[in-house]
Design an enzyme around this catalytic site. Structure first.
Site, PDB file in Angstrom:
ATOM      1  N   GLU A 178       0.601  -1.255   0.088  1.00 36.92           N
ATOM      2  CA  GLU A 178       0.104   0.051   0.032  1.00 36.92           C
ATOM      3  C   GLU A 178       0.958   1.385  -0.041  1.00 36.92           C
ATOM      4  O   GLU A 178       0.455   2.315  -0.483  1.00 36.92           O
ATOM      5  CB  GLU A 178      -0.971   0.049   1.206  1.00 36.92           C
ATOM      6  CG  GLU A 178      -2.080  -1.106   1.161  1.00 36.92           C
ATOM      7  CD  GLU A 178      -2.836  -1.226  -0.245  1.00 36.92           C
ATOM      8  OE1 GLU A 178      -2.807  -0.183  -0.941  1.00 36.92           O
ATOM      9  OE2 GLU A 178      -3.292  -2.445  -0.566  1.00 36.92           O
ATOM     10  N   GLU A 228      -0.565  -0.356 -10.067  1.00 34.50           N
ATOM     11  CA  GLU A 228      -0.100  -1.529  -9.163  1.00 34.50           C
ATOM     12  C   GLU A 228       1.216  -2.134  -9.577  1.00 34.50           C
ATOM     13  O   GLU A 228       2.028  -2.741  -8.878  1.00 34.50           O
ATOM     14  CB  GLU A 228      -0.994  -2.798  -9.924  1.00 34.50           C
ATOM     15  CG  GLU A 228      -1.164  -4.049  -9.173  1.00 34.50           C
ATOM     16  CD  GLU A 228      -1.668  -3.814  -7.539  1.00 34.50           C
ATOM     17  OE1 GLU A 228      -2.464  -3.010  -7.500  1.00 34.50           O
ATOM     18  OE2 GLU A 228      -1.470  -4.736  -6.783  1.00 34.50           O
TER      19      GLU A 228
HETATM   20 ZN    ZN Z   1      -2.635  -2.839  -4.885  1.00 32.57          ZN
END
Ligand code: ZN
Length: 502
Positions: A267, A296
């Site tokens: 995160e 991502e």
């Molecule tokens: Zn992620």
């Protein structure tokens, strides 16, 4: 006066950004702070804010400004903030305007109903309870797809909401190569499970002490307590409410340290992207990631490529011994490195390791296309899911809850989202090759707990641009090449050869 029209546009977009971030704030609050009985009032607040944002984003006023600003846009360089803001706003506006309000409303209603049905179906481990809702969702998604005529196939329209400009055929080519490379590697891992022991992270780890450990080393990774927070949420996420207000969340498993340890590094990787946009993009729609796959790529770069590397464990081993001496004083750095890299075909996507993860995604990508194209009936989905789990991962699915019902995405109406996760891994490896070419000694600094060189490289080459360029342009900008699965395949093969043998 084009300048006046541009100023007006900036003003209106600033207000929409404020509304958007306020929505993000109450979503964050719902996941972290809100007492359970706040849910009803919160649902009304969500609906009101989402309605206002949609209304503003599609207002005729914006359409008029965009028309007026065509010459202005053309008179500015493509990469300027001015031209980019008009271009990105126009793309969004034209897309949103194509979807009738009734369909939007029907889609939110359907997911509102599908969510509790999914929760109940998962609890009862009975796909049949969720199937009618998925059927309805697919019907509405087909109507949604029909609002557009510029896409080559139905799935392109779904994918575009999460990965703007990406084509299904491009993803399919990358995934076919990944699937062929990963399937035999995963079979090898499955046969050699005795080679890597992951038990070092299993034990007794009180949440408060895990938090203290995290807060000791996160600042070296870029966590800034004056502009970030770390809170607990059942489904961890990172949310940017402003460049200097980034909310990270995590969840603690008191029986397993690696869950929060790696979850939080992940995160934080997302958070650095949100905190890294150039300040002249702030309070505009350009202060966002270029795509979910690029977002991502950042979380996975930090979590996997950095956080599971040997140099990282040279740095982290003493920290673990300091915070949990009874657990780690006798565990070697090598044992921790190996435990952090244990790989094992398993049922649950969110618990999957770097090698098997993409196969979970490829399975979903293939099934979603068959569902939206009508090549697979919802009634046959369960069987198709279980067969692919067997083929790709060699795993037998014991029940629906741990199989086809495990993810929330379809209940939420997020069809076309899954591919972005695996594309993130692919892009992270491409970026990493470029980083190593530019900074040959970067890994040596990890061993000393220094990550500033990497952080600054990422900010300079990726984060600061926000959404000024398309996702494709951004990948080329940061990785120096277009989307390519080979760097990831080389990276993961190297790791598997080292840990599990050739
Ligand atoms: Zn992620």
């Amino acid at each position: 006066m084009p300048e006046a029209a541009y100023d007006r546009l900036v003003h209106v977009l600033g207000q929409i950004t404020d509304l958007d971030r306020t929505l993000g704030l109450i979503e964050w609050d719902q996941q972290t702070m809100m007492p359970p009985r706040g849910a009803e009032a919160r649902a009304e607040q969500f609906a009101t804010l989402a309605g206002l944002i949609h209304e503003r984003n599609t207002s005729p006023e914006i359409g008029q400004m965009l028309d007026e600003l065509r010459p202005f846009e053309e008179s500015h360089p493509r990469e300027s903030v001015e031209a980019s803001l008009v271009r990105v706003t126009r793309r969004e506006y034209e897309k949103l305007r194509r979807v009738p309000v009734e369909l939007q409303t029907e889609l939110s209603r359907a997911s509102g109903l599908a969510f509790p049905a999914w929760v109940a179906a998962k609890k009862a481990s009975d796909f049949a309870l969720f199937a009618p809702h998925l059927e309805r969702m697919l019907e509405l998604k087909r109507e949604y797809v029909a609002c557009f005529d510029e896409f080559e196939c139905a799935y392109d329209a779904l994918l575009d909401d999460f990965e703007p400009g990406m084509k299904t055929s491009e993803v399919a080519a990358v995934f076919a190569r990944l699937r062929d490379a990963l399937t035999p590697l995963v079979a090898r891992i499955r046969e050699r499970q005795d080679r890597v022991d992951g038990s070092a992270f299993v034990g007794d780890f009180p949440a408060e002490r895990q938090r203290a450990l995290l807060l000791e080393f996160l600042p070296s990774l870029g966590y800034d307590a004056d502009s970030m927070r770390l809170d607990v949420a059942p489904h961890p996420f990172a949310s940017g409410l402003g460049i200097t207000d980034v909310r990270l969340t995590t969840r603690f498993d008191e029986r397993n340290l690696s869950s929060a340890f790696y979850g939080t590094i992940h995160e934080q990787g997302h958070g650095l992207y949100e905190a890294g946009f150039s300040s002249d993009l702030d309070r505009t729609p350009l202060a966002r990631a270029a795509s979910l796959a690029l977002h991502e790529s950042q979380s996975r770069l930090w979590e996997n490529i950095v956080g599971r590397s040997r140099p990282f464990w040279t740095f982290a081993t003493p920290l673990l011994r300091k915070h949990f001496p009874e657990q780690f004083s006798d565990v070697s750095e090598e044992a921790l490195f190996r435990a952090a890299n244990q790989m094992k075909p398993s049922l649950i996507r969110v618990e999957a390791d770097e090698a098997t993860y993409s196969l979970h995604i490829i399975l979903r990508f293939e099934l979603e296309q068959d569902l939206i194209n009508g090549n697979l009936a919802v009634n046959d989905l369960l069987q198709a899911w279980n067969a692919k789990m067997r083929d790709y991962l060699g795993v037998e699915v014991p029940n629906d809850a741990q199989g086809v019902l495990q993810d929330i995405h379809w209940a939420d109406g997020y069809l076309g989202y899954f591919p972005t996760y695996a594309l993130g891994s692919v892009i992270s490896a491409q970026i990493w090759e470029r980083v190593k070419a530019d900074l040959p000694n970067v890994e040596d600094s990890f061993a000393k707990g220094e990550f500033v060189e990497l952080r600054e490289w990422l900010r300079e080459h990726l984060h600061r641009h926000g959404r000024k360029f398309t996702a494709k342009e951004t990948v080329e900008l940061v990785a120096g090449q277009s989307l390519d699965p080979e760097p990831f395949i080389a990276y993961i093969t190297g790791k598997i050869d080292e840990l599990y043998g050739r």
